[in-house]
Scaffold this active site. Structure first.
Site, short mmCIF file in Angstrom:
data_model
loop_
_atom_site.label_atom_id
_atom_site.label_comp_id
_atom_site.label_asym_id
_atom_site.label_seq_id
_atom_site.Cartn_x
_atom_site.Cartn_y
_atom_site.Cartn_z
N CYS A 182 25.17 -2.58 72.35
CA CYS A 182 23.83 -2.29 72.85
C CYS A 182 22.88 -2.39 71.66
O CYS A 182 23.22 -2.96 70.63
CB CYS A 182 23.78 -0.92 73.52
SG CYS A 182 24.29 0.44 72.42
N THR A 183 21.69 -1.84 71.79
CA THR A 183 20.69 -2.00 70.73
C THR A 183 21.11 -1.31 69.44
O THR A 183 21.17 -1.94 68.38
CB THR A 183 19.33 -1.44 71.19
OG1 THR A 183 18.97 -2.03 72.43
CG2 THR A 183 18.25 -1.73 70.16
#
Length: 248
Positions: A182-183
């Site tokens: 994810c980020t």
């Protein structure tokens, strides 16, 4: 560029949240730092921006709390602050999944660092010879800005949809080494724990998420940019805003 942007999270048991919220808001306001801090019994999640000395001074203050003394921080620089105001909120979860049984503070899923993931993707398999797939745990609109090449994308609209998507596609992951990402690491950490509890045998999280991968490996195996939830909108593999910020 004189604005230091930091992203950090840690799953750790926190108590007396209103008191912590007040103290943190005062510490940030006194240093003219903007951004968002989320506090929950399961931990802390923050995105903050200010000139470097203010951020570093705040981190010294924050790490006096022994629960947060080893808080890992990802850094990037910009010409202007991407946040207009400061928000410090108490929430039921620092990343909403609606599965209270998932408690990362009780034990993390195994993590793979950026350099190891790049090596695995170079080879197409892990060190044991198993095929490696990357699984994007972000929302569809984030994926559309950029993602790892050939990453699995279940087109979820919000993270609370991930558990049902996993149960629907679980059998397609068997026999593979799955690296969730994810980020910055927070969503893929919860996702990896859920996948292991759901019976997916070989699961890792990408330690530090895309932002840490950019910092250590640049654009290797990645197409596009990384969406971020602030005025920068997206960061390229050099951790620079894809569209320059206007001073704010």
């Amino acid at each position: 560029m004189h604005i230091l942007n930091i992203a950090a999270y840690k799953f750790v048991a926190l108590d007396r949240l209103p008191d912590l919220q007040t103290a943190m808001r005062e510490a940030l306001q006194s240093r003219a730092i903007t951004g968002t801090v989320l506090l929950a019994e399961e931990g802390i999640n923050l995105f903050l921006a200010a000139p470097g000395p203010a951020i570093h001074d705040f981190l010294v203050w924050l790490r006096q709390d022994t629960r947060l003394s080893d808080l890992p921080v990802k850094e990037s620089w910009s010409h202007a602050a991407p946040f207009r105001k400061l928000l410090v909120k108490v929430k039921p979860e620092i990343i909403k999944m609606n599965h209270p049984a998932i408690q990362p503070s009780a034990g993390r899923a195994p993590a793979v660092d950026a350099a190891t993931l790049q090596r695995w993707m170079d080879c197409g398999h892990d060190d044991g010879g198993r095929p490696v797939v990357t699984l994007d745990t972000r929302n569809a609109f984030e994926v559309d800005v950029g993602s790892f090449k050939n990453a699995i994308d279940w087109r979820i609209a919000k993270f609370t949809e991930f558990p049902q998507a996993l149960l629907k596609h679980r059998d397609t992951l068997q026999g593979k080494t799955v690296v969730s990402f994810c980020t910055g690491g927070i969503r893929c950490e919860k996702a990896a724990i859920f996948m292991r509890e759901a019976g997916v045998e070989q699961v890792y999280q990408l330690d530090g998420g895309i932002l840490k991968y950019f910092e250590e490996c640049g654009h290797a195996h990645f197409d596009g940019a990384c969406f971020v939830f602030d005025a920068r909108r997206a960061l390229d593999p050099g951790l620079q805003p894809r569209v320059p910020l206007s001073p704010g």
